[in-house]
Design an enzyme around this catalytic site. Sequence first.
Site, short mmCIF file in Angstrom:
data_model
loop_
_atom_site.label_atom_id
_atom_site.label_comp_id
_atom_site.label_asym_id
_atom_site.label_seq_id
_atom_site.Cartn_x
_atom_site.Cartn_y
_atom_site.Cartn_z
CB SER A 135 -27.17 6.45 26.27
OG SER A 135 -28.10 7.09 25.42
CE1 TYR A 148 -30.83 2.94 28.05
CE2 TYR A 148 -30.94 5.10 26.98
CZ TYR A 148 -30.36 3.84 27.10
OH TYR A 148 -29.32 3.49 26.28
N1 LIG Z 1 -28.84 0.75 20.51
C1 LIG Z 1 -28.77 2.03 20.82
O1 LIG Z 1 -29.31 2.91 20.11
C2 LIG Z 1 -27.99 2.48 22.03
C3 LIG Z 1 -27.71 3.86 22.15
C4 LIG Z 1 -27.00 4.29 23.27
C5 LIG Z 1 -26.56 3.40 24.21
N2 LIG Z 1 -26.85 2.06 24.06
C6 LIG Z 1 -26.40 1.14 25.10
O2 LIG Z 1 -25.59 0.15 24.52
C7 LIG Z 1 -25.62 -1.02 25.33
C8 LIG Z 1 -25.79 -2.26 24.46
O3 LIG Z 1 -27.05 -2.19 23.83
P1 LIG Z 1 -27.31 -2.73 22.36
O4 LIG Z 1 -27.76 -1.57 21.55
O5 LIG Z 1 -26.18 -3.55 21.88
O6 LIG Z 1 -28.62 -3.59 22.65
P2 LIG Z 1 -28.94 -5.16 22.50
O7 LIG Z 1 -28.54 -5.66 21.15
O8 LIG Z 1 -30.37 -5.28 22.90
O9 LIG Z 1 -28.01 -5.86 23.59
C9 LIG Z 1 -28.29 -5.79 24.95
C10 LIG Z 1 -27.41 -6.81 25.67
O10 LIG Z 1 -27.62 -6.67 27.08
C11 LIG Z 1 -27.76 -7.97 27.64
N3 LIG Z 1 -28.60 -7.96 28.84
C12 LIG Z 1 -29.76 -7.31 29.02
N4 LIG Z 1 -30.24 -7.55 30.25
C13 LIG Z 1 -29.35 -8.39 30.86
C14 LIG Z 1 -29.27 -8.99 32.14
N5 LIG Z 1 -30.22 -8.80 33.07
N6 LIG Z 1 -28.22 -9.79 32.42
C15 LIG Z 1 -27.26 -10.01 31.49
N7 LIG Z 1 -27.27 -9.44 30.27
C16 LIG Z 1 -28.30 -8.64 29.96
C17 LIG Z 1 -28.43 -8.79 26.54
O11 LIG Z 1 -28.12 -10.15 26.78
P3 LIG Z 1 -29.21 -11.35 26.69
O12 LIG Z 1 -30.04 -11.10 25.47
O13 LIG Z 1 -28.34 -12.55 26.59
O14 LIG Z 1 -29.98 -11.22 27.95
C18 LIG Z 1 -27.75 -8.25 25.29
O15 LIG Z 1 -26.56 -8.95 25.03
C19 LIG Z 1 -26.75 -0.82 26.35
O16 LIG Z 1 -26.21 -0.45 27.58
C20 LIG Z 1 -27.53 0.36 25.76
O17 LIG Z 1 -28.17 1.12 26.75
C21 LIG Z 1 -27.54 1.58 22.99
#
Ligand SMILES: NC(=O)c1ccc[n+]([C@@H]2O[C@H](COP(=O)([O-])OP(=O)(O)OC[C@H]3O[C@@H](n4cnc5c(N)ncnc54)[C@H](OP(=O)(O)O)[C@@H]3O)[C@@H](O)[C@H]2O)c1
Length: 249
Positions: A135, A148
């Site tokens: 990130s 984070y």
């Molecule tokens: N959205 C943003 O603005 C942003 C910006 C920078 C970086 N990121 C990074 O991008 C990545 C994906 O995030 P996203 O934005 O796509 O968010 P998201 O839609 O909330 O997806 C998060 C995913 O992580 C999985 N997860 C969480 N805890 C888990 C656990 N203990 N075991 C297995 N799976 C787990 C969830 O699966 P379940 O629901 O099935 O548990 C879900 O599929 C993350 O690493 C986040 O830090 C996001």
Amino acid sequence: MRRRLDGATAVVTGATSGIGLATSRLLADHGCRVVLVGRDQVALRRAARQTGGVECLVDLTSPDAADTVVRAAGGQVDLLVNNAGVGWAGPLEAMPADQLGSLVEINLVAPLRLTRAVLPRMLARGDGHLVLVSSIAGYMGVAGEAVYAATKAGLRAFADSLRLEAADRGIGVSLIVPGAVDTNFFRRRGQPYSRRLPRMASADAVAREVLHAVQRDTAEVFVPRWLRLPARLRGAVPRAVDVLQRRLG
Ligand SMILES: NC(=O)c1ccc[n+]([C@@H]2O[C@H](COP(=O)([O-])OP(=O)(O)OC[C@H]3O[C@@H](n4cnc5c(N)ncnc54)[C@H](OP(=O)(O)O)[C@@H]3O)[C@@H](O)[C@H]2O)c1
């Protein structure tokens, strides 16, 4: 040289939602057999239907998670996308200790463990690719997101080190550095995205960058691309950028 994806086994963590789901779909479209990792059984089944992928229902913070994932993949993993992650927003002193621990477990320890589990076979074949979804918070630091940001900076250091360690042994390592992405991330952490910049990217846009990074063996990709500039500036003139960040909120 472009990496061929057709027929490759790709493990995607966090495949039930957001960036992971979009990446899984795209990899499946490019001929990958996708192993979908997540905890939400209903969403996992839906993702499997959409991608023809293999379901791997597991909490990545459990001690035997890495073994479970490798087993679901049938032993051999050609591409690992370490994407699963969660956020937490608020002042550090207000963060409950158990949430601090679980954030570090899911965002940092789990990708390290899973990478450690798939790497020996990749090295034995002299071929494989590792993706780590970091990130911009891991580059710039963000007030209210100290833990984070620390987990995401940890992934950056891990990726840089691993690239040095494994590049001439046939292993590609790509760090993906998104700004803000329109997913469930903000709802899950309980605090909406409130900054003007960077504007929210779509999960599909990030997925496309993941795909290109793997195909071209790119070390680091910022989404949007202009985020590379403040990240580099932060390295060169940290105090000036701190002042700017405080002014801009
Ligand atoms: N959205 C943003 O603005 C942003 C910006 C920078 C970086 N990121 C990074 O991008 C990545 C994906 O995030 P996203 O934005 O796509 O968010 P998201 O839609 O909330 O997806 C998060 C995913 O992580 C999985 N997860 C969480 N805890 C888990 C656990 N203990 N075991 C297995 N799976 C787990 C969830 O699966 P379940 O629901 O099935 O548990 C879900 O599929 C993350 O690493 C986040 O830090 C996001």
